[in-house]
Design a protein around this motif. Structure first.
Motif, mmCIF file in Angstrom:
data_model
loop_
_atom_site.group_PDB
_atom_site.id
_atom_site.type_symbol
_atom_site.label_atom_id
_atom_site.label_comp_id
_atom_site.label_asym_id
_atom_site.label_seq_id
_atom_site.Cartn_x
_atom_site.Cartn_y
_atom_site.Cartn_z
ATOM 1 N N ALA A 1 14.807 16.007 16.911
ATOM 2 C CA ALA A 1 13.856 15.463 17.891
ATOM 3 C C ALA A 1 13.180 14.204 17.352
ATOM 4 C CB ALA A 1 12.814 16.525 18.239
ATOM 5 N N VAL A 2 12.812 14.241 16.071
ATOM 6 C CA VAL A 2 12.185 13.075 15.454
ATOM 7 C C VAL A 2 13.154 11.897 15.437
ATOM 8 C CG1 VAL A 2 11.283 12.138 13.289
ATOM 9 C CG2 VAL A 2 10.577 14.409 14.055
ATOM 10 N N GLN A 3 14.425 12.175 15.108
ATOM 11 C CA GLN A 3 15.422 11.110 15.078
ATOM 12 C C GLN A 3 15.627 10.493 16.456
ATOM 13 O OE1 GLN A 3 17.460 9.947 12.081
ATOM 14 N NE2 GLN A 3 17.141 8.378 13.635
ATOM 15 N N THR A 4 15.711 11.345 17.475
ATOM 16 C CA THR A 4 15.882 10.850 18.841
ATOM 17 C C THR A 4 14.694 9.997 19.264
ATOM 18 O OG1 THR A 4 17.200 12.796 19.430
ATOM 19 C CG2 THR A 4 16.231 11.530 21.243
ATOM 20 N N TRP A 5 13.504 10.472 18.952
ATOM 21 C CA TRP A 5 12.283 9.720 19.277
ATOM 22 C C TRP A 5 12.264 8.378 18.562
ATOM 23 C CZ3 TRP A 5 8.115 9.034 15.628
ATOM 24 C CH2 TRP A 5 6.987 8.412 16.177
ATOM 25 N N SER A 6 12.624 8.391 17.263
ATOM 26 C CA SER A 6 12.634 7.156 16.493
ATOM 27 C C SER A 6 13.684 6.179 17.009
ATOM 28 C CB SER A 6 12.908 7.468 15.011
ATOM 29 O OG SER A 6 13.011 6.290 14.254
ATOM 30 N N ASP A 7 14.861 6.687 17.351
ATOM 31 C CA ASP A 7 15.920 5.816 17.868
ATOM 32 C C ASP A 7 15.495 5.138 19.163
ATOM 33 O OD1 ASP A 7 17.506 6.478 15.737
ATOM 34 O OD2 ASP A 7 18.710 7.961 16.832
ATOM 35 N N GLY A 8 14.792 5.898 20.019
ATOM 36 C CA GLY A 8 14.317 5.329 21.276
ATOM 37 C C GLY A 8 13.312 4.215 21.052
ATOM 38 N N LEU A 9 12.379 4.434 20.106
ATOM 39 C CA LEU A 9 11.386 3.410 19.797
ATOM 40 C C LEU A 9 12.039 2.184 19.152
ATOM 41 C CD1 LEU A 9 8.434 5.557 18.377
ATOM 42 C CD2 LEU A 9 8.567 4.436 20.614
ATOM 43 N N THR A 10 13.021 2.447 18.302
ATOM 44 C CA THR A 10 13.706 1.337 17.643
ATOM 45 C C THR A 10 14.439 0.466 18.657
ATOM 46 O OG1 THR A 10 13.991 2.638 15.619
ATOM 47 C CG2 THR A 10 15.420 0.717 15.907
ATOM 48 N N ALA A 11 15.084 1.112 19.629
ATOM 49 C CA ALA A 11 15.807 0.365 20.652
ATOM 50 C C ALA A 11 14.863 -0.530 21.461
ATOM 51 C CB ALA A 11 16.545 1.331 21.573
ATOM 52 N N ARG A 12 13.639 -0.053 21.679
ATOM 53 C CA ARG A 12 12.687 -0.804 22.513
ATOM 54 C C ARG A 12 11.926 -1.852 21.714
ATOM 55 N NH1 ARG A 12 8.987 3.060 26.082
ATOM 56 N NH2 ARG A 12 8.358 0.982 26.798
ATOM 57 N N THR B 1 16.453 11.758 8.017
ATOM 58 C CA THR B 1 16.469 10.952 9.234
ATOM 59 C C THR B 1 16.442 9.469 8.875
ATOM 60 O OG1 THR B 1 14.044 10.987 9.414
ATOM 61 C CG2 THR B 1 15.256 12.708 10.592
ATOM 62 N N SER B 2 16.707 8.633 9.867
ATOM 63 C CA SER B 2 16.645 7.184 9.683
ATOM 64 C C SER B 2 15.560 6.643 10.604
ATOM 65 C CB SER B 2 17.998 6.547 10.018
ATOM 66 O OG SER B 2 17.948 5.152 9.872
ATOM 67 N N LEU B 3 14.375 6.504 10.064
ATOM 68 C CA LEU B 3 13.216 6.098 10.859
ATOM 69 C C LEU B 3 13.020 4.585 10.740
ATOM 70 C CD1 LEU B 3 10.821 8.988 9.744
ATOM 71 C CD2 LEU B 3 12.441 8.974 11.642
#
Length: 510
Positions: A10-21, A441-443
């Motif tokens: 969940a943390v990875q998905t959240w971080s990926d979304g923020l990174t994309a934006r 994870t990759s934050l």
């Protein structure tokens, strides 16, 4: 810790979304923060202190190394939590990190061998800055209600600079320091431990990032939950091993390639003033790029000017700020002039600069350093090459772990300045959890934000250092004007008068 997989996913998905934006915007801001203005300002401050203090880092280096590494402590009655040696070990633990391996590889890959010369320049000038930060850290330290020393920029900025300016600078530094501690001081480091082990182990190994994270989680928790005294004990045991182990490995590479050493040194000095990059046979980079990347990576490695030099110094057992300042400046010498030099020379003498991988991409950062060690001890695929890769993997893992425990203390002291001790235990618990998340994870976005915060720590600190320059000069002059300045409290005669530069008394803090 498989039960944490849903959380990490969940943390990875959240971080990926923020990174994309927001990833590109954060990267752009980071490039500005760590751009030429900050880098050359840090260099300029080091130059000013070097001139103002009449090259104290050169004149007193021998005595400072003796005091730090051989004498190691003053008398037992001096105020403080750690001996000189332990305080130096904590500072080295936080400073000697992946930048000494991967950062040097990146600098030389981009700026050519000449970048190492400019890293040396930042190291020698940064010693004067580190000296000043440590002096002020001890000068303005206080004792909290638990009997522990508390000092650093968040203290000497607010207490040393009168009026609202000092208080604003101190608050900004503390805010940026807490943010940076979770990222550049924690998650980024544990992620590098995972990467180092993945590169060393076979692809079908049973060892997983989750196991790496678990080990880091336990070791960091056991260490930092015990407070600064336990951190000091761990650092005092770990730091000598990790530095000696890595430097010994580098010296072995240089011994096997001694015939190329003279040429390598010549390249470093020549290309420092002509520019040179790995791509295109050292013709693709201008002199300013070589200087800028050398300054940037050198400062990022030794942290001189970022303010971190005042934290561990404030915990030292000493009754004289100048003594600990001399000890603290050896941190930059060891970090940059010794460890960074070893990495840089290994890369240049082995001739791996300019290597491209199977995808045609330039090999850089830790991968370049790893390749250099492998090549220098026999080549990839050989027993010697495997030993070289092992040296780099152990170096990366121990350097990164030591940075995690050192930065936990930095962030804790920034938080304590404005919240007291109430949030220290929650901070430590979250810090330990982040060390696990960073390993699995990759934050990227959070790492970028912490990198920005790390750079922004320098701004209030540099402003404050310039305002406090007369104080640093006066304290230094008064101390060295004493004919018996080399005498420690245990050696001095009972009636020897101390100069006025004792630590500032202050009421206990919550």
């Amino acid at each position: 810790m498989d039960f944490l997989d849903p959380v990490t996913d969940a943390v990875q998905t959240w971080s990926d979304g923020l990174t994309a934006r927001y990833g590109d915007a954060v990267a752009d801001v980071g490039a500005v923060v760590w751009g030429p203005l900050l880098v050359f300002t840090l260099f300029g401050v080091g130059l000013i202190f070097t001139i103002q203090l009449k090259g104290v880092q050169f004149r007193r280096l021998g005595y400072a190394l003796w005091l730090a590494l051989f004498k190691r402590k003053e008398n037992a009655g001096s105020e403080g939590d750690l001996s000189h040696y332990q305080a130096l070990s904590v500072a080295l633990a936080a400073t000697v990190g992946v930048g000494n391996i991967g950062g040097v590889g990146a600098a030389i890959a981009i700026g050519g061998p000449g970048a190492l010369f400019w890293m040396w320049v930042t190291g020698f000038l940064g010693m004067a800055t580190k000296y000043s930060e440590a002096l002020l850290g001890v000068k303005f330290r206080t004792v909290n209600k638990h009997g522990e020393q508390s000092g650093g920029p968040q203290r000497y900025l607010s207490d040393g600079i009168p009026g609202p300016i000092g208080k604003v600078l101190a608050f900004l530094f503390a805010l940026f320091g807490v943010v940076a501690s979770f990222g550049i001081g924690n998650a980024v480091q544990s992620g590098n431990v995972t990467s180092a082990l993945d590169a060393q182990l076979p692809a079908d190994s049973w060892w997983t990032p989750q196991l790496t994270g678990l080990v880091i989680f336990v070791l960091v928790g056991v260490t930092i939950l015990g407070g600064i005294k336990w951190i000091g004990h761990v650092a005092a045991a770990l730091v000598p091993f990790m530095i000696v182990f890595y430097v010994a490995g580098a010296l072995a590479v240089l011994a096997f390639n001694w015939d190329a050493l003279g040429t390598a040194i010549t390249q470093i000095f020549e290309q420092a003033f002509t520019g040179g990059a790995a791509v295109g046979g050292f013709t693709g980079s201008a002199i300013m790029l070589t200087i800028q990347i050398g300054f940037a990576r050198g400062i990022f490695s030794n942290e001189s000017g970022l303010g971190t030099g005042g934290f561990a110094a404030a915990a030292a057992k000493t009754d004289q700020p100048v003594r600990q300042a001399m000890v603290s400046m050896t941190q930059t010498f060891i970090d940059t002039i010794i460890v960074v030099t070893m990495t840089g020379l290994v890369i240049v003498v082995t001739g791996v600069l300019g290597t491209v991988d199977a995808d045609g991409e330039l090999v850089t950062s830790s991968a370049l350093t790893r390749l250099a060690f492998e090549e220098g001890l026999g080549g990839p695929g050989t027993t010697g090459g495997a030993i070289g890769g092992f040296i780099v993997a152990v170096g990366l893992a121990t350097f990164a772990f030591s940075t995690i425990i050192g930065w936990s203390y930095y962030g804790e002291k920034c938080l304590e300045r404005y919240t007291g001790r109430a949030l220290i235990l929650p901070y430590r618990i979250v810090y330990v959890l982040v060390s696990y998340l960073g390993a699995v994870t990759s934050l990227d976005l959070l790492w970028g934000l912490s990198d920005i915060a790390n750079g922004l720590m320098a701004l209030p600190n540099l402003i404050g250092l310039m305002m406090l320059t007369p104080l640093v000069y006066r304290e230094t002059r008064e101390f060295f004007s004493r004919p018996d300045w080399r005498m420690l409290p245990s050696d001095a005669v009972a009636d020897a008068a101390e100069p006025s530069n004792r630590t500032v008394p202050a009421p206990a803090q919550d």
